[in-house]
Motif scaffolding. Structure first.
Motif, PDB file in Angstrom:
ATOM      1  N   GLU A   4      18.062  11.415  -3.251  1.00 12.32           N
ATOM      2  CA  GLU A   4      18.094   9.954  -3.210  1.00 12.32           C
ATOM      3  C   GLU A   4      16.845   9.393  -2.539  1.00 12.32           C
ATOM      4  O   GLU A   4      16.301   8.385  -2.965  1.00 12.32           O
ATOM      5  N   ASP A   5      16.391  10.075  -1.481  1.00 17.18           N
ATOM      6  CA  ASP A   5      15.184   9.633  -0.786  1.00 17.18           C
ATOM      7  C   ASP A   5      13.962   9.756  -1.682  1.00 17.18           C
ATOM      8  O   ASP A   5      13.110   8.868  -1.714  1.00 17.18           O
ATOM      9  N   LEU A   6      13.887  10.856  -2.410  1.00 14.53           N
ATOM     10  CA  LEU A   6      12.765  11.058  -3.317  1.00 14.53           C
ATOM     11  C   LEU A   6      12.751  10.011  -4.431  1.00 14.53           C
ATOM     12  O   LEU A   6      11.703   9.436  -4.743  1.00 14.53           O
ATOM     13  N   LEU A   7      13.906   9.728  -5.006  1.00 13.20           N
ATOM     14  CA  LEU A   7      13.987   8.720  -6.062  1.00 13.20           C
ATOM     15  C   LEU A   7      13.629   7.336  -5.532  1.00 13.20           C
ATOM     16  O   LEU A   7      12.962   6.558  -6.209  1.00 13.20           O
ATOM     17  N   ARG A   8      14.070   7.028  -4.309  1.00 12.72           N
ATOM     18  CA  ARG A   8      13.751   5.733  -3.717  1.00 12.72           C
ATOM     19  C   ARG A   8      12.241   5.602  -3.503  1.00 12.72           C
ATOM     20  O   ARG A   8      11.650   4.566  -3.775  1.00 12.72           O
ATOM     21  N   LYS A   9      11.614   6.679  -3.065  1.00 17.25           N
ATOM     22  CA  LYS A   9      10.171   6.627  -2.829  1.00 17.25           C
ATOM     23  C   LYS A   9       9.388   6.533  -4.137  1.00 17.25           C
ATOM     24  O   LYS A   9       8.390   5.818  -4.216  1.00 17.25           O
ATOM     25  N   LEU A  10       9.823   7.260  -5.161  1.00 17.18           N
ATOM     26  CA  LEU A  10       9.137   7.175  -6.451  1.00 17.18           C
ATOM     27  C   LEU A  10       9.291   5.796  -7.082  1.00 17.18           C
ATOM     28  O   LEU A  10       8.459   5.374  -7.868  1.00 17.18           O
ATOM     29  N   GLY A  11      10.341   5.099  -6.744  1.00 17.52           N
ATOM     30  CA  GLY A  11      10.567   3.761  -7.279  1.00 17.52           C
ATOM     31  C   GLY A  11       9.966   2.661  -6.435  1.00 17.52           C
ATOM     32  O   GLY A  11      10.126   1.487  -6.734  1.00 17.52           O
ATOM     33  N   SER A  12       9.245   3.015  -5.415  1.00 11.86           N
ATOM     34  CA  SER A  12       8.670   2.032  -4.501  1.00 11.86           C
ATOM     35  C   SER A  12       7.291   1.576  -4.980  1.00 11.86           C
ATOM     36  O   SER A  12       6.430   2.392  -5.320  1.00 11.86           O
ATOM     37  N   ARG A  13       7.080   0.278  -4.978  1.00  8.57           N
ATOM     38  CA  ARG A  13       5.759  -0.253  -5.336  1.00  8.57           C
ATOM     39  C   ARG A  13       4.724   0.113  -4.282  1.00  8.57           C
ATOM     40  O   ARG A  13       3.550   0.328  -4.591  1.00  8.57           O
ATOM     41  N   LYS A  14       5.159   0.200  -3.025  1.00  7.59           N
ATOM     42  CA  LYS A  14       4.242   0.586  -1.951  1.00  7.59           C
ATOM     43  C   LYS A  14       3.731   2.012  -2.161  1.00  7.59           C
ATOM     44  O   LYS A  14       2.555   2.292  -1.929  1.00  7.59           O
ATOM     45  N   PHE A  15       4.612   2.905  -2.613  1.00  7.82           N
ATOM     46  CA  PHE A  15       4.204   4.280  -2.876  1.00  7.82           C
ATOM     47  C   PHE A  15       3.132   4.322  -3.955  1.00  7.82           C
ATOM     48  O   PHE A  15       2.113   5.004  -3.798  1.00  7.82           O
ATOM     49  N   TRP A  16       3.344   3.599  -5.044  1.00  3.39           N
ATOM     50  CA  TRP A  16       2.374   3.624  -6.135  1.00  3.39           C
ATOM     51  C   TRP A  16       1.076   2.922  -5.752  1.00  3.39           C
ATOM     52  O   TRP A  16      -0.008   3.309  -6.200  1.00  3.39           O
ATOM     53  N   ALA A  17       1.146   1.912  -4.900  1.00  2.00           N
ATOM     54  CA  ALA A  17      -0.082   1.288  -4.398  1.00  2.00           C
ATOM     55  C   ALA A  17      -0.865   2.284  -3.543  1.00  2.00           C
ATOM     56  O   ALA A  17      -2.097   2.352  -3.632  1.00  2.00           O
ATOM     57  N   CYS A  18      -0.149   3.076  -2.755  1.00  4.62           N
ATOM     58  CA  CYS A  18      -0.795   4.109  -1.930  1.00  4.62           C
ATOM     59  C   CYS A  18      -1.439   5.185  -2.803  1.00  4.62           C
ATOM     60  O   CYS A  18      -2.565   5.601  -2.548  1.00  4.62           O
ATOM     61  N   VAL A  19      -0.719   5.622  -3.841  1.00  7.05           N
ATOM     62  CA  VAL A  19      -1.272   6.623  -4.759  1.00  7.05           C
ATOM     63  C   VAL A  19      -2.535   6.083  -5.419  1.00  7.05           C
ATOM     64  O   VAL A  19      -3.560   6.780  -5.507  1.00  7.05           O
ATOM     65  N   SER A  20      -2.483   4.831  -5.861  1.00  7.70           N
ATOM     66  CA  SER A  20      -3.663   4.213  -6.488  1.00  7.70           C
ATOM     67  C   SER A  20      -4.828   4.156  -5.512  1.00  7.70           C
ATOM     68  O   SER A  20      -5.976   4.443  -5.882  1.00  7.70           O
ATOM     69  N   ALA A  21      -4.557   3.781  -4.264  1.00  2.81           N
ATOM     70  CA  ALA A  21      -5.624   3.680  -3.270  1.00  2.81           C
ATOM     71  C   ALA A  21      -6.275   5.033  -3.009  1.00  2.81           C
ATOM     72  O   ALA A  21      -7.504   5.125  -2.905  1.00  2.81           O
ATOM     73  N   VAL A  22      -5.473   6.074  -2.918  1.00  2.00           N
ATOM     74  CA  VAL A  22      -6.028   7.414  -2.684  1.00  2.00           C
ATOM     75  C   VAL A  22      -6.887   7.854  -3.867  1.00  2.00           C
ATOM     76  O   VAL A  22      -7.998   8.381  -3.688  1.00  2.00           O
TER      77      VAL A  22
END
Length: 79
Positions: A4-22
């Protein structure tokens, strides 16, 4: 980490913004052309949007749709 934690993180816009920034930082570090940076950012954004959509639809479909709300009349009886 729970599923559930992994799915919540993959669905987070903040996570994808971080991935894009890296990814953007790594591309800038390698002195890539600006067109390459734009294409990679577009690709990461598309994948992130798709993941968020799939996760949200999966969560919505997993909830029962035949739930009905009712009021107990005994709670509202005048005495």
């Amino acid at each position: 980490m729970k599923k559930e934690d992994l799915l919540r993180k993959l669905g987070s816009r903040k996570f994808w913004a971080c991935v894009s920034a890296v990814i953007i930082a790594l591309i800038a570090f390698t002195n890539a052309a600006p067109e390459t940076t734009e294409r990679v950012v577009a690709l990461v954004s598309a994948i992130g949007g798709l993941c968020i959509y799939m996760l949200s639809e999966g969560i919505a479909d997993s909830k029962p749709s035949d739930v009905t709300n009712y009021i107990e009349t005994k709670d509202y009886r005048e005495e």
